[in-house]
Design an enzyme around this catalytic site. Structure first.
Site, PDB file in Angstrom:
ATOM      1  N   ARG A 261      -4.456  16.971  -9.585  1.00  0.00           N
ATOM      2  CA  ARG A 261      -5.440  18.059  -9.585  1.00  0.00           C
ATOM      3  C   ARG A 261      -4.955  19.206  -8.719  1.00  0.00           C
ATOM      4  O   ARG A 261      -4.672  19.031  -7.541  1.00  0.00           O
ATOM      5  CB  ARG A 261      -6.785  17.550  -9.076  1.00  0.00           C
ATOM      6  CG  ARG A 261      -7.324  16.489 -10.016  1.00  0.00           C
ATOM      7  CD  ARG A 261      -8.770  16.174  -9.801  1.00  0.00           C
ATOM      8  NE  ARG A 261      -9.160  15.117 -10.718  1.00  0.00           N
ATOM      9  CZ  ARG A 261     -10.319  14.490 -10.687  1.00  0.00           C
ATOM     10  NH1 ARG A 261     -11.218  14.816  -9.775  1.00  0.00           N
ATOM     11  NH2 ARG A 261     -10.597  13.559 -11.563  1.00  0.00           N
ATOM     12  N   ARG A 276      -8.753  14.276  -0.206  1.00  0.00           N
ATOM     13  CA  ARG A 276      -8.572  15.203  -1.317  1.00  0.00           C
ATOM     14  C   ARG A 276      -7.096  15.568  -1.437  1.00  0.00           C
ATOM     15  O   ARG A 276      -6.560  16.296  -0.622  1.00  0.00           O
ATOM     16  CB  ARG A 276      -9.403  16.464  -1.060  1.00  0.00           C
ATOM     17  CG  ARG A 276      -9.757  17.277  -2.282  1.00  0.00           C
ATOM     18  CD  ARG A 276     -10.643  18.444  -1.905  1.00  0.00           C
ATOM     19  NE  ARG A 276     -11.947  18.016  -1.404  1.00  0.00           N
ATOM     20  CZ  ARG A 276     -13.021  17.841  -2.175  1.00  0.00           C
ATOM     21  NH1 ARG A 276     -12.961  18.111  -3.461  1.00  0.00           N
ATOM     22  NH2 ARG A 276     -14.158  17.438  -1.658  1.00  0.00           N
ATOM     23  N   GLU A 348     -17.952  10.118  -1.979  1.00  0.00           N
ATOM     24  CA  GLU A 348     -17.822   9.734  -3.384  1.00  0.00           C
ATOM     25  C   GLU A 348     -16.573   8.889  -3.618  1.00  0.00           C
ATOM     26  O   GLU A 348     -15.482   9.231  -3.183  1.00  0.00           O
ATOM     27  CB  GLU A 348     -17.737  11.006  -4.241  1.00  0.00           C
ATOM     28  CG  GLU A 348     -17.518  10.703  -5.714  1.00  0.00           C
ATOM     29  CD  GLU A 348     -17.319  11.973  -6.542  1.00  0.00           C
ATOM     30  OE1 GLU A 348     -17.703  13.055  -6.067  1.00  0.00           O
ATOM     31  OE2 GLU A 348     -16.771  11.866  -7.650  1.00  0.00           O
ATOM     32  N   SER A 351     -17.564   8.140 -10.072  1.00  0.00           N
ATOM     33  CA  SER A 351     -18.495   9.006 -10.765  1.00  0.00           C
ATOM     34  C   SER A 351     -18.550   8.524 -12.203  1.00  0.00           C
ATOM     35  O   SER A 351     -17.523   8.486 -12.877  1.00  0.00           O
ATOM     36  CB  SER A 351     -17.983  10.448 -10.692  1.00  0.00           C
ATOM     37  OG  SER A 351     -18.937  11.343 -11.186  1.00  0.00           O
ATOM     38  N   ARG A 390      -9.200   6.312  -2.121  1.00  0.00           N
ATOM     39  CA  ARG A 390     -10.395   6.334  -1.284  1.00  0.00           C
ATOM     40  C   ARG A 390     -10.864   4.919  -0.951  1.00  0.00           C
ATOM     41  O   ARG A 390     -11.464   4.684   0.094  1.00  0.00           O
ATOM     42  CB  ARG A 390     -11.512   7.139  -1.953  1.00  0.00           C
ATOM     43  CG  ARG A 390     -11.181   8.632  -1.987  1.00  0.00           C
ATOM     44  CD  ARG A 390     -12.339   9.485  -2.441  1.00  0.00           C
ATOM     45  NE  ARG A 390     -11.955  10.897  -2.459  1.00  0.00           N
ATOM     46  CZ  ARG A 390     -12.754  11.886  -2.845  1.00  0.00           C
ATOM     47  NH1 ARG A 390     -13.999  11.622  -3.250  1.00  0.00           N
ATOM     48  NH2 ARG A 390     -12.331  13.135  -2.825  1.00  0.00           N
TER      49      ARG A 390
END
Length: 429
Positions: A261, A276, A348, A351, A390
């Site tokens: 990303r 991130r 998070e 999702s 994560r």
RNA sequence: GGAGAGGUGGCCGAGCGGUCGAAGGCGGCGGUUUGCUAAACCGUUAUACGGGGAUAACUCGUAUCGAGGGUUCGAAUCCCUUCCUCUCCGCCA
């Protein structure tokens, strides 16, 4: 991608859906374009029908050796209107598509209202936060102390938002991924393991809704490939341009892949640590279902992702995202947030979204119902099961000991050669 | 990277300027026969969009033979561009 006929039939429902997304009503202007578009199509098709009939007569006349000049002149006269009509119909059709394809999916009625993450609603909390008799460190402090989490080297080689994992941490990341895959592909998991391409073409990115609107979030190669931002892209597109039999549904795919990303740097958030990154590992879950099954499948998928955290003994909460915080393709999204003591916050880690037929329409993915004729669009769902990087962070922070060693959760030990703990850092001399 | 071949309906596969949405086969569906199954036989079987109709049954029209453009009165068929697939050679993890 929205169905213009749905908007025509129930413009109020469409606008209500947009409102949940905090967007102004659009049905009136879309229907105006649609009206002009349909008129243009009718006109153009009438002219085409005429030409077709005349051409057929010319063929017959020539076949008989007769002179067809008069007929040909008639077609000639049609030419201008024909060209113009076709162009107009095409232009309006493209305009409508352009307007529709950038609009987000309509949230279900039970999705809470809200403009950002403050509107999300917690629906359950599982596991209890550990009581630390010392000040828990965050994953950066823990990882850098042993030298097994190396941001400095990554910065020299790849820049910000990359990391080297070494030794125990490298192995633990692999262990976590394997643990997840084994559970998802077990009988109770029901998913089929897939090892997909990580470079995809425009059409695949378009199919799941990444394009045209979110091009800047993805890395692009100079010969036209996109690096997948999630395995959702190749897995969901497994059914693009196909018709599956209803008896073969649901299809359940899982994959462990890196995700890429480029947007990760832009936000300016989470500049510290592994939260991130431009590249991160993730186990993805994708389901393809009938419209009738998708809601139950959504619950099930979220449950399968939660099961990972339960087995790892990591406390978490599950929230339902409000209309303003959901991804564009989704009709309803559950986020699972894991407790990170080092940050004193839930973050998070998964999702899970039900995309309804939004993606199916874009990629033309249909099924043939057992009853009745014709085809219907499938429903597509995707969820993280889970974000592996994560999860590693969560294990480190939740299972840390005062000396900097980390107890390994029982469930992971078989994947770590039976090791019970990651060793504490050795003191500097 | 070099040299070739090819992309047609759910699938396979013909057609290579004119009533072609497209032969034939397979598969699917309906039926006949059959104690059941199988086999055989008969029939049927695309999608999208637009018009009419009750947002029905149905019906009319247009488009669709990888995609886009062109030639032509007319294109699955001819030309150009592009994407993809396959075969052989080379190179490479």
């Amino acid at each position: 991608m929205h169905d213009i006929r749905f908007i025509r039939e129930d413009p109020a429902a469409f606008d209500a859906g947009l409102k949940k997304r905090n967007l102004a009503p659009l049905s009136a202007e879309l229907l105006e374009i649609d009206k002009r578009r349909r008129a243009a199509i009718s006109e153009s098709e009438a002219a085409q029908a005429k030409r077709k009939a005349l051409s057929r007569q010319i063929g017959i006349a020539k076949g008989k050796g007769e002179n067809a000049d008069a007929l040909m002149a008639e077609v000639e006269a049609l030419e201008a209107t024909l060209k113009q009509g076709e162009a107009e119909a095409k232009r309006l059709d493209e305009e409508l598509t352009r307007r529709l394809e950038v609009l987000p999916n309509l949230p279900f009625d039970d999705v809470p209202d809200g403009v950002d993450e403050t509107g999300n609603v917690e629906i359950r909390r599982v596991g209890s936060q550990r009581n630390f008799p010392f000040q828990p460190k965050d994953h950066v402090a823990l990882g850098e102390a042993t030298g097994e989490m190396d941001f400095a080297s990554a910065a020299r080689i790849s820049g910000a938002r990359f990391v080297f994992l070494k030794k125990h941490l490298a192995r633990m990341e692999r262990a976590i991924a394997q643990f997840m895959l084994d559970l998802h592909t077990s009988e109770e998991g029901g998913y089929t393991e897939v090892n997909p391409p990580l470079l995809v073409r425009d059409n695949a990115a378009y199919g799941v809704g990444q394009l045209p609107k979110f091009a800047e979030d993805m890395f692009h190669t100079d010969n036209g490939f996109w690096l997948v931002p999630t395995a959702e892209v190749p897995l969901t597109n497994l059914v693009n341009d196909t018709i599956v039999e209803e008896k073969d549904l649901p299809l359940r795919f899982t994959a462990f892949t890196p995700c890429f990303r480029s947007e990760a740097g832009a936000a300016g958030k989470d500049t510290r640590g592994m939260i991130r990154q431009h590249q991160f590992p993730k186990v993805e879950l994708v389901s393809i279902t009938t419209p009738e099954q998708s809601d139950a499948e959504h619950q099930r998928m979220t449950g399968r992702a939660e099961e990972i955290l339960k087995r790892l003994g990591l406390p978490f909460r599950t929230i339902v995202l409000c209309g303003g915080d959901m991804g564009p393709a989704s009709r309803k999204t559950f986020d699972i947030e894991v407790w990170l003591p080092g940050q004193n916050a839930y973050r998070e880690i998964s999702s899970c979204s039900n995309c309804g037929e939004y993606q199916a329409r874009r990629m033309n993915a249909r099924f043939r119902p057992k009853e009745g004729k014709g085809t219907r669009f499938v429903h597509t769902l995707n969820g993280s099961g889970l974000a592996v990087g994560r999860t590693l962070i969560a294990v480190l922070e939740n299972y840390q000991n005062e000396d900097g060693s980390v107890t390994i959760p029982e469930a992971l030990r078989p994947y770590m050669g039976g090791l019970a703990a990651l060793p504490a850092p050795t003191k500097r001399k």
